[in-house]
Design a protein around this motif. Structure first.
Motif, PDB file in Angstrom:
ATOM      1  N   PRO A   1      -0.649 -47.339  11.616  1.00 31.40           N
ATOM      2  CA  PRO A   1      -1.791 -47.870  10.884  1.00 31.40           C
ATOM      3  C   PRO A   1      -1.617 -47.689   9.381  1.00 31.40           C
ATOM      4  CG  PRO A   1      -2.526 -46.605  12.784  1.00 31.40           C
ATOM      5  CD  PRO A   1      -1.052 -46.382  12.661  1.00 31.40           C
ATOM      6  N   LEU A   2      -2.330 -48.492   8.616  1.00 29.61           N
ATOM      7  CA  LEU A   2      -2.147 -48.519   7.170  1.00 29.61           C
ATOM      8  C   LEU A   2      -2.454 -47.191   6.497  1.00 29.61           C
ATOM      9  CD1 LEU A   2      -1.364 -50.539   4.972  1.00 29.61           C
ATOM     10  CD2 LEU A   2      -3.791 -51.023   4.645  1.00 29.61           C
ATOM     11  N   ILE A   3      -3.410 -46.438   7.031  1.00 31.01           N
ATOM     12  CA  ILE A   3      -3.778 -45.177   6.379  1.00 31.01           C
ATOM     13  C   ILE A   3      -2.631 -44.169   6.423  1.00 31.01           C
ATOM     14  CG2 ILE A   3      -6.241 -45.464   6.810  1.00 31.01           C
ATOM     15  CD1 ILE A   3      -5.953 -43.526   9.150  1.00 31.01           C
ATOM     16  N   PHE A   4      -1.728 -44.331   7.383  1.00 31.64           N
ATOM     17  CA  PHE A   4      -0.556 -43.460   7.442  1.00 31.64           C
ATOM     18  C   PHE A   4       0.584 -44.038   6.602  1.00 31.64           C
ATOM     19  CE2 PHE A   4      -2.699 -42.779  11.616  1.00 31.64           C
ATOM     20  CZ  PHE A   4      -3.096 -41.473  11.400  1.00 31.64           C
TER      21      PHE A   4
ATOM     22  N   LYS B   1       0.088 -43.063   3.118  1.00 27.99           N
ATOM     23  CA  LYS B   1       0.103 -41.613   2.934  1.00 27.99           C
ATOM     24  C   LYS B   1      -1.252 -41.043   2.541  1.00 27.99           C
ATOM     25  CE  LYS B   1       4.993 -41.714   1.625  1.00 27.99           C
ATOM     26  NZ  LYS B   1       5.997 -41.354   0.609  1.00 27.99           N
ATOM     27  N   LEU B   2      -2.301 -41.644   3.112  1.00 28.39           N
ATOM     28  CA  LEU B   2      -3.636 -41.067   2.959  1.00 28.39           C
ATOM     29  C   LEU B   2      -3.834 -39.939   3.967  1.00 28.39           C
ATOM     30  CD1 LEU B   2      -5.761 -44.334   2.603  1.00 28.39           C
ATOM     31  CD2 LEU B   2      -4.683 -42.980   0.801  1.00 28.39           C
TER      32      LEU B   2
ATOM     33  N   SER C   1      -0.555 -49.835  -1.693  1.00 34.33           N
ATOM     34  CA  SER C   1       0.480 -49.297  -2.562  1.00 34.33           C
ATOM     35  C   SER C   1       1.204 -48.205  -1.826  1.00 34.33           C
ATOM     36  CB  SER C   1      -0.157 -48.765  -3.850  1.00 34.33           C
ATOM     37  OG  SER C   1      -1.133 -47.815  -3.526  1.00 34.33           O
ATOM     38  N   SER C   2       2.312 -47.756  -2.381  1.00 33.42           N
ATOM     39  CA  SER C   2       3.169 -46.827  -1.669  1.00 33.42           C
ATOM     40  C   SER C   2       2.645 -45.400  -1.686  1.00 33.42           C
ATOM     41  CB  SER C   2       4.574 -46.870  -2.280  1.00 33.42           C
ATOM     42  OG  SER C   2       4.517 -46.557  -3.666  1.00 33.42           O
ATOM     43  N   THR C   3       1.839 -45.055  -2.669  1.00 32.84           N
ATOM     44  CA  THR C   3       1.313 -43.697  -2.755  1.00 32.84           C
ATOM     45  C   THR C   3      -0.158 -43.743  -3.130  1.00 32.84           C
ATOM     46  OG1 THR C   3       1.809 -43.435  -5.109  1.00 32.84           O
ATOM     47  CG2 THR C   3       3.556 -42.872  -3.553  1.00 32.84           C
ATOM     48  N   ILE C   4      -0.813 -42.600  -2.999  1.00 30.30           N
ATOM     49  CA  ILE C   4      -2.223 -42.512  -3.378  1.00 30.30           C
ATOM     50  C   ILE C   4      -2.390 -42.777  -4.868  1.00 30.30           C
ATOM     51  CG2 ILE C   4      -4.176 -40.935  -3.579  1.00 30.30           C
ATOM     52  CD1 ILE C   4      -3.285 -39.597  -1.047  1.00 30.30           C
ATOM     53  N   LEU C   5      -1.502 -42.241  -5.693  1.00 30.63           N
ATOM     54  CA  LEU C   5      -1.607 -42.465  -7.139  1.00 30.63           C
ATOM     55  C   LEU C   5      -1.472 -43.937  -7.480  1.00 30.63           C
ATOM     56  CD1 LEU C   5       0.465 -39.435  -8.527  1.00 30.63           C
ATOM     57  CD2 LEU C   5      -2.019 -39.688  -8.388  1.00 30.63           C
TER      58      LEU C   5
END
Length: 207
Positions: free
Chosen positions: A6-9, A12-13, A94-98
């Motif tokens: 899933p997208l949340i993984f 990297k959320l 995006s690839s990271t939370i930042l």
């Protein structure tokens, strides 16, 4: 595989860690489980003994209520609206939370272009402010008001009570003519109107 998660993984959320196999894996009660952790900075929320393919709705709800500064709805805009969001994917993100935060700031609606200063509109807005807040015309003669007006726009010319009074008289005549025209239309159409008067007496009986 991560590309099927899933997208949340993917973003990297949250992290998903496979737990150690339980005894008697043939027993349905001993299903293979995972541990889910929220990866937001400072958050220690962890879900234990989760099913491998369990719905992600609880994790999304946690993000929405505990990390309101992050717009997860925008990130999940491509996901299906049913409860089992684990099978859905989104082409956005995006690839990271930042990076996600950076995209969120960049996607904010642009502010409209600043309107050029107009002295007539300024006087009209100032008059509206004075009347709406029941402020004396003398207040605009104070040094503090002049400093405030000049700070907001150095093109503001000196404004005196007489200028605002003239603006008020102009507005009064304009509205007076409009009301007269409306009453004239009522009379010519054989319609009627009513007037309500409010009278009061001062304590000293002078009025």
């Amino acid at each position: 595989p991560l590309d099927e998660a899933p997208l949340i993984f993917k973003e990297k959320l949250f992290s998903k860690t496979l737990d150690t196999p339980k005894e008697n894996p043939e027993d349905p009660k001993n299903y293979r489980s995972v541990t889910i952790k929220c990866l937001f900075i400072g958050c220690r929320k962890t879900w234990y003994n989760q099913r491998v393919y369990q719905s992600t709705s609880n994790y999304i709800t946690h993000c929405r209520y505990s990390h309101k500064s992050y717009n997860i709805s925008r990130l999940l805009s491509g996901l299906s609206n049913n409860n089992d969001t684990s099978d859905a994917e989104s082409s956005q993100g995006s690839s990271t939370i930042l990076d996600a935060f950076s995209q969120q700031r960049a996607s904010k609606r642009k502010e409209p272009e600043k309107e050029l200063f107009n002295i007539n509109k300024f006087k009209n807005l100032l008059l509206n402010f004075i009347i709406s807040n029941n402020i004396s015309f003398r207040a605009i003669s104070s040094i503090s008001f002049k400093e405030l007006a000049f700070y907001l726009n150095d093109q503001v010319p000196p404004i005196y009570p007489a200028i605002i009074k003239e603006e008020l008289n102009t507005l009064y005549l304009l509205k007076q003519n409009i009301i007269k025209e409306e009453l004239r239309e009522v009379i010519t159409s054989n319609s009627g109107f009513s007037l309500t008067l409010d009278a009061w007496t001062a304590i000293n009986q002078d009025a």
